[in-house]
Design an enzyme around this catalytic site. Structure first.
Site, PDB file in Angstrom:
ATOM      1  N   HIS A  71      28.539  48.872  71.933  1.00 16.62           N
ATOM      2  CA  HIS A  71      29.833  49.560  71.828  1.00 16.62           C
ATOM      3  C   HIS A  71      29.751  50.932  72.503  1.00 16.62           C
ATOM      4  CE1 HIS A  71      30.336  47.256  67.818  1.00 16.62           C
ATOM      5  NE2 HIS A  71      31.186  46.716  68.665  1.00 16.62           N
ATOM      6  N   LYS A  79      39.137  40.640  55.559  1.00 20.30           N
ATOM      7  CA  LYS A  79      37.705  40.527  55.847  1.00 20.30           C
ATOM      8  C   LYS A  79      36.980  41.782  55.378  1.00 20.30           C
ATOM      9  CE  LYS A  79      34.836  39.496  59.772  1.00 20.30           C
ATOM     10  NZ  LYS A  79      34.833  39.578  61.218  1.00 20.30           N
ATOM     11  N   ARG A  99      30.823  40.618  77.443  1.00 19.34           N
ATOM     12  CA  ARG A  99      29.398  40.323  77.313  1.00 19.34           C
ATOM     13  C   ARG A  99      28.984  39.104  78.119  1.00 19.34           C
ATOM     14  NH1 ARG A  99      29.573  41.349  70.956  1.00 19.34           N
ATOM     15  NH2 ARG A  99      31.676  40.704  71.451  1.00 19.34           N
ATOM     16  N   SER A 132      27.712  43.286  66.378  1.00 16.00           N
ATOM     17  CA  SER A 132      27.486  43.867  65.049  1.00 16.00           C
ATOM     18  C   SER A 132      27.018  42.806  64.074  1.00 16.00           C
ATOM     19  CB  SER A 132      28.778  44.494  64.520  1.00 16.00           C
ATOM     20  OG  SER A 132      29.183  45.544  65.345  1.00 16.00           O
TER      21      SER A 132
HETATM   22  P1  ADP Z   1      31.295  42.780  67.470  1.00 17.78           P
HETATM   23  O1  ADP Z   1      31.441  42.529  66.020  1.00 17.78           O
HETATM   24  O2  ADP Z   1      31.323  41.537  68.326  1.00 17.78           O
HETATM   25  O3  ADP Z   1      30.164  43.695  67.841  1.00 17.78           O
HETATM   26  P2  ADP Z   1      33.728  44.398  67.724  1.00 17.78           P
HETATM   27  O4  ADP Z   1      34.969  43.701  67.341  1.00 17.78           O
HETATM   28  O5  ADP Z   1      33.365  45.572  66.915  1.00 17.78           O
HETATM   29  O6  ADP Z   1      32.573  43.436  67.916  1.00 17.78           O
HETATM   30  O7  ADP Z   1      33.763  44.815  69.258  1.00 17.78           O
HETATM   31  C1  ADP Z   1      34.805  45.481  69.822  1.00 17.78           C
HETATM   32  C2  ADP Z   1      34.699  45.451  71.306  1.00 17.78           C
HETATM   33  O8  ADP Z   1      33.523  46.137  71.704  1.00 17.78           O
HETATM   34  C3  ADP Z   1      34.532  44.057  71.902  1.00 17.78           C
HETATM   35  O9  ADP Z   1      35.762  43.429  72.114  1.00 17.78           O
HETATM   36  C4  ADP Z   1      33.875  44.379  73.207  1.00 17.78           C
HETATM   37  O10 ADP Z   1      34.846  44.812  74.124  1.00 17.78           O
HETATM   38  C5  ADP Z   1      32.996  45.556  72.864  1.00 17.78           C
HETATM   39  N1  ADP Z   1      31.608  45.159  72.595  1.00 17.78           N
HETATM   40  C6  ADP Z   1      31.074  44.686  71.466  1.00 17.78           C
HETATM   41  N2  ADP Z   1      29.746  44.473  71.597  1.00 17.78           N
HETATM   42  C7  ADP Z   1      29.453  44.823  72.865  1.00 17.78           C
HETATM   43  C8  ADP Z   1      28.268  44.819  73.657  1.00 17.78           C
HETATM   44  N3  ADP Z   1      27.114  44.389  73.160  1.00 17.78           N
HETATM   45  N4  ADP Z   1      28.358  45.251  74.915  1.00 17.78           N
HETATM   46  C9  ADP Z   1      29.533  45.667  75.415  1.00 17.78           C
HETATM   47  N5  ADP Z   1      30.681  45.671  74.741  1.00 17.78           N
HETATM   48  C10 ADP Z   1      30.652  45.269  73.501  1.00 17.78           C
END
Ligand code: ADP
Length: 169
Positions: A27, A51, A100, A137
């Site tokens: 992120h 959730k 990703r 996450s």
């Molecule tokens: P997650 O639970 O999959 O980590 P989130 O809903 O918090 O995801 O993620 C929000 C956004 O952050 C995603 O839609 C994506 O654009 C970006 N994101 C999440 N993980 C990554 C990563 N490892 N690398 C790049 N962008 C990411």
């Protein structure tokens, strides 16, 4: 962007939306890159009543604020409802998302097209740094819950919060 009714009319704004439960280095990489492209980056933490996360929305916001403080132009806020409404209220013309893998693409494309159809907001995809292309996450929480080392995947502050939270479970 006209921005004629905004208080800061000439600022170029974008939003990085997500659950951030908790924020990972993946992120942060996207937020940091967006912060170099835009004057103000809004990080929008989604409130999902159905959730329950590991961290509350306030805790996620607190962690995000601390780890993005160094960028200087990142604002962390929560939102519920439609992202396009969050954008409209703040005069934000662009959503920045990390892609990703191909598996992200189908859903992200649908959402981008839907959001554009709803309000004209554009979505910009940033290719994930390959170091983090497997990172989410939920995977971090799962690995950490089983005692796996995630120190290289989240900021130190988040690692501490994660370790404390999981120890209480
Ligand atoms: P997650 O639970 O999959 O980590 P989130 O809903 O918090 O995801 O993620 C929000 C956004 O952050 C995603 O839609 C994506 O654009 C970006 N994101 C999440 N993980 C990554 C990563 N490892 N690398 C790049 N962008 C990411």
């Amino acid at each position: 962007m006209t921005g004629s009714e905004s208080e800061e009319p000439l600022l170029r704004r974008a939003v990085c939306p997500g659950s951030f439960d908790p924020v990972t280095n993946g992120h942060l990489d996207i937020i940091a890159r967006a912060s170099r492209l835009y004057d103000v980056v809004h990080v929008a933490v989604m409130i999902n009543q159905s959730k329950k996360g590991l961290f509350t929305v306030d805790e996620r916001i607190d962690l995000l604020r601390q780890v993005t403080a160094e960028y200087g132009n990142v604002k962390v806020e929560s939102f519920h409802g439609l992202l396009v409404d969050f954008c409209k209220e703040r005069d934000i013309p662009a959503i920045v998302k990390g892609l990703r893998a191909v598996s992200d693409f189908d859903y992200e494309l649908q959402m981008a097209q839907m959001n554009n159809g709803l309000s004209g907001v554009e979505t910009l995809f940033v290719p994930t740094n390959p170091t983090y292309s497997f990172l989410s996450s939920s995977l971090v929480k799962e690995v950490a819950a089983w005692g796996g080392d995630v120190a290289h995947l989240v900021p130190p502050l988040v690692l501490r919060a994660l370790t404390e939270r999981l120890a209480k479970r």
